[in-house]
Design a protein around this motif. Structure first.
Motif, short mmCIF file in Angstrom:
data_model
loop_
_atom_site.label_atom_id
_atom_site.label_comp_id
_atom_site.label_asym_id
_atom_site.label_seq_id
_atom_site.Cartn_x
_atom_site.Cartn_y
_atom_site.Cartn_z
N GLU A 144 0.84 -1.21 0.00
CA GLU A 144 0.00 0.00 0.00
C GLU A 144 0.87 1.26 0.00
OE1 GLU A 144 -2.77 -0.34 -0.93
OE2 GLU A 144 -3.97 -1.81 0.16
N ALA A 145 2.01 1.20 0.67
CA ALA A 145 2.92 2.35 0.68
C ALA A 145 3.42 2.64 -0.73
CB ALA A 145 4.10 2.09 1.62
N VAL A 146 3.68 1.58 -1.51
CA VAL A 146 4.10 1.78 -2.90
C VAL A 146 2.96 2.37 -3.72
CG1 VAL A 146 4.82 0.59 -5.02
CG2 VAL A 146 5.83 -0.06 -2.84
N TRP A 147 1.75 1.83 -3.55
CA TRP A 147 0.58 2.31 -4.31
C TRP A 147 0.31 3.79 -4.04
CZ3 TRP A 147 -4.99 2.25 -2.47
CH2 TRP A 147 -5.89 2.51 -3.52
N VAL A 148 0.22 4.13 -2.76
CA VAL A 148 -0.07 5.52 -2.38
C VAL A 148 1.07 6.44 -2.80
CG1 VAL A 148 -0.31 7.04 -0.37
CG2 VAL A 148 -1.63 4.92 -0.48
N GLY A 149 2.29 6.03 -2.54
CA GLY A 149 3.44 6.87 -2.89
C GLY A 149 3.55 7.09 -4.39
N LEU A 150 3.28 6.04 -5.16
CA LEU A 150 3.37 6.14 -6.62
C LEU A 150 2.35 7.13 -7.17
CD1 LEU A 150 4.55 4.96 -9.30
CD2 LEU A 150 2.71 3.28 -9.22
N TYR A 151 1.08 6.97 -6.81
CA TYR A 151 0.03 7.80 -7.41
C TYR A 151 0.01 9.23 -6.85
CZ TYR A 151 -1.77 4.13 -10.32
OH TYR A 151 -1.90 3.19 -11.30
N CYS A 152 0.13 9.37 -5.53
CA CYS A 152 0.18 10.74 -4.98
C CYS A 152 1.45 11.44 -5.45
CB CYS A 152 0.14 10.70 -3.46
SG CYS A 152 -1.47 10.20 -2.77
N GLY A 153 2.55 10.69 -5.51
CA GLY A 153 3.82 11.26 -5.95
C GLY A 153 3.78 11.70 -7.40
N LEU A 154 3.16 10.89 -8.27
CA LEU A 154 3.04 11.28 -9.68
C LEU A 154 2.15 12.51 -9.84
CD1 LEU A 154 2.76 7.85 -11.54
CD2 LEU A 154 4.61 9.51 -11.72
N GLY A 155 1.04 12.55 -9.09
CA GLY A 155 0.18 13.72 -9.13
C GLY A 155 0.92 14.97 -8.69
N TYR A 156 1.74 14.81 -7.67
CA TYR A 156 2.55 15.93 -7.17
C TYR A 156 3.61 16.32 -8.20
CZ TYR A 156 5.35 18.66 -3.86
OH TYR A 156 6.02 19.67 -3.22
N GLY A 157 4.28 15.32 -8.77
CA GLY A 157 5.35 15.58 -9.74
C GLY A 157 4.86 16.22 -11.02
N PHE A 158 3.67 15.81 -11.45
CA PHE A 158 3.11 16.37 -12.69
C PHE A 158 2.23 17.58 -12.40
CE2 PHE A 158 4.51 12.34 -14.35
CZ PHE A 158 4.85 12.62 -15.66
N ALA A 159 2.21 18.02 -11.15
CA ALA A 159 1.52 19.24 -10.73
C ALA A 159 0.09 19.34 -11.25
CB ALA A 159 2.31 20.47 -11.15
N GLY A 160 -0.64 18.25 -11.13
CA GLY A 160 -2.05 18.30 -11.48
C GLY A 160 -2.38 17.96 -12.92
N ASN A 161 -1.37 17.70 -13.78
CA ASN A 161 -1.65 17.31 -15.16
C ASN A 161 -2.02 15.83 -15.13
OD1 ASN A 161 -1.67 16.60 -17.86
ND2 ASN A 161 0.10 17.88 -18.38
N ILE A 162 -3.30 15.56 -14.88
CA ILE A 162 -3.75 14.20 -14.61
C ILE A 162 -3.56 13.29 -15.80
CG2 ILE A 162 -5.76 12.79 -14.01
CD1 ILE A 162 -6.76 15.10 -12.36
#
Length: 200
Positions: A144-162
């Motif tokens: 779950e840490a990988v799942w949450v970190g991956l998706y929240c991290g990508l959203g953060y890294g791409f600054a909302g460009n879903i």
């Protein structure tokens, strides 16, 4: 439903994500991946705290896993039989059982994020089959840490460009699935060679 939930992200943030991941881990149709990407984008904009977002999402996911495991433990094989009446659920239950049989405890880890649709059914199956709670929890929390970190991290890294984050996540998961398959094949080959040598 997705648009309605997305509109709630900036207002309810962490609480929404905790509830979304919780219900998603119980096999309810919640668009968690999109919600986490969106929430990560709001965190990048400074509207949400990234640390709180990660912790809230992880807490909800772990609580959902534990609830599914406990339901499986209480319901046992009759619960699995009831779930299997639906052909789609039956296929997911079968896949979960095969993954857990072939991969063991790491199968729980991979069903949290790499094979996420199977995850809730792996929870029920692990409980119904009497898997060790400690082993289930350890591998489940790591996954779950990988799942949450991956998706929240990508959203953060791409600054909302879903769209860009979604495309990248799909590509990344495809690569990781390929690497996992190659690793499993290599492990099988090495094991087979060892057995052949032991016979010879």
């Amino acid at each position: 439903m997705t648009d309605w939930l997305l509109a709630l992200v900036p207002t309810w943030g962490v609480w929404l994500m905790a509830l979304a991941t919780f219900f998603s881990c119980l096999a309810l149709p919640v668009p968690c991946s999109v919600l986490m990407l969106t929430a990560g984008g709001f965190a990048a904009a400074g509207d949400l705290d990234l640390g709180a977002l990660l912790m809230g999402s992880l807490a909800g996911a772990v609580a959902g896993d534990q609830t599914g495991y406990r339901l499986g433990r209480l319901g046992g094989q009759p619960l699995l039989a009831r779930l299997a009446r639906n052909p789609t659920r039956a296929a997911l239950l079968d896949r979960a059982a095969r993954l857990m049989e072939t991969r063991g405890a790491p199968g729980i880890f991979f069903t949290r994020w790499l094979f996420a649709p199977v995850g809730p059914y792996a929870n029920f199956t692990a409980g119904a089959l009497g898997w060790s709670w400690t082993r289930f929890t350890l591998w489940g929390v790591l996954g779950e840490a990988v799942w949450v970190g991956l998706y929240c991290g990508l959203g953060y890294g791409f600054a909302g460009n879903i769209q860009a984050a979604t495309d990248y996540a799909g590509s990344l998961l495809g690569i990781l699935a390929g690497l996992a398959a190659m690793g499993a094949a290599a492990w099988w080959l090495v094991n087979s060679l060892r057995q052949e040598r032991a016979k010879g």
